[in-house]
Enzyme design. Structure first.
Site, PDB file in Angstrom:
ATOM      1  N   ASP A 163      42.060  33.339  36.253  1.00  0.00           N
ATOM      2  CA  ASP A 163      41.682  34.402  35.322  1.00  0.00           C
ATOM      3  C   ASP A 163      40.181  34.402  35.046  1.00  0.00           C
ATOM      4  O   ASP A 163      39.598  33.373  34.689  1.00  0.00           O
ATOM      5  CB  ASP A 163      42.441  34.249  34.010  1.00  0.00           C
ATOM      6  CG  ASP A 163      43.950  34.322  34.210  1.00  0.00           C
ATOM      7  OD1 ASP A 163      44.385  35.053  35.119  1.00  0.00           O
ATOM      8  OD2 ASP A 163      44.682  33.635  33.466  1.00  0.00           O
TER       9      ASP A 163
ATOM     10  N   ASP B  52      40.062  28.300  39.691  1.00  0.00           N
ATOM     11  CA  ASP B  52      40.698  28.880  38.522  1.00  0.00           C
ATOM     12  C   ASP B  52      41.055  30.321  38.893  1.00  0.00           C
ATOM     13  O   ASP B  52      40.567  30.855  39.899  1.00  0.00           O
ATOM     14  CB  ASP B  52      39.734  28.832  37.337  1.00  0.00           C
ATOM     15  CG  ASP B  52      40.308  29.461  36.078  1.00  0.00           C
ATOM     16  OD1 ASP B  52      41.468  29.180  35.740  1.00  0.00           O
ATOM     17  OD2 ASP B  52      39.584  30.270  35.449  1.00  0.00           O
TER      18      ASP B  52
END
Length: 241
Positions: A28, A26
């Site tokens: 953020d 991922d």
């Protein structure tokens, strides 16, 4: 080590999917200590592209929904791409270059870069899988030295300007699993072809993909994900301490 999905089997002469190792990240709050979509929105406000008070109220509402796991991704993307639609791609691209220099690069941490580089050095196929759109995140993936990006694809008009709609399956929640499966299929692969898979994420929204891989890593996890990681014995990694 990553091998060509179309390599010919030496003994049979037939086409056979090859085994790979996947390291999925991922973006953020996982590789960078901020939400790039949220930060980009605030950056456009600073450029005078949006009314500060109105935008911030809406942006905060969407961000709260994301953290709560209740975000309507289609509604959010239409909102988040409004400034780009109004300003056009030339101005947006120029602004994004400043965004990278002023916001993203100063936020990048050596510890996060080191984790990515370690997987690359081991021969793993590194892929960033994010619910933020590709316009915002492609340059960030490049800054991490990652070529493979699965992000929200934006529908565009004939001039290449986003329409505010999502093209295809959004890489959000269960959609991340579907998009990784599409990525594998495009290379003649499937989950059975993956010898080992790791996924690093901070968010409860990514639980479907975390549950799919061999090695889920709760990375800078939110409270709900941390609780699940502790209960299930998943590795917990903090990159920003």
């Amino acid at each position: 080590m990553t091998t060509s999905p179309n390599a010919t089997a030496a003994t049979t002469g037939s086409q056979a999917p090859q085994s790979i190792r996947l390291a999925l990240f991922d973006l953020d709050h996982t590789l960078i200590p901020l939400d790039s979509d949220y930060a980009w929105g605030e950056f456009t406000v600073a450029q005078g592209w949006r009314d500060a008070a109105t935008f911030s109220l809406a942006n905060d509402r969407f961000y709260a929904a994301y953290k709560a796991g209740t975000l309507d991704i289609h509604e959010y993307v239409h909102f988040a791409t409004a400034a780009v639609r109004e300003q056009g791609m030339l101005a947006a691209n120029e602004a994004h270059e400043r965004f990278m220099q002023e916001v993203i690069r100063p936020a990048m941490r050596e510890k996060a870069l080191a984790v990515v580089k370690a997987h690359q050095a081991a021969g793993d196929q590194v892929v960033i899988v994010t619910a933020t759109n590709a316009f915002v995140t492609r340059p960030i993936a490049t800054a991490f030295g990652v070529d493979e990006l699965i992000a929200i694809d934006l529908e565009t008009d004939a001039a290449g300007t986003p329409t505010g709609l999502i093209r295809g399956v959004p890489s959000f929640r269960e959609g991340k699993v579907a998009r990784v499966e599409q990525w594998l299929a495009a290379r003649g692969l499937n989950w059975a072809s993956v010898a080992h898979s790791t996924f690093y994420s901070d968010s409860i929204n990514d639980l479907p993909l975390l549950e799919k891989v061999h090695e889920p890593v709760a990375t800078n996890p939110d409270d709900r994900l941390k609780a699940i990681a502790l209960e299930r014995g998943w590795r917990i990694l903090n990159l920003f301490e």
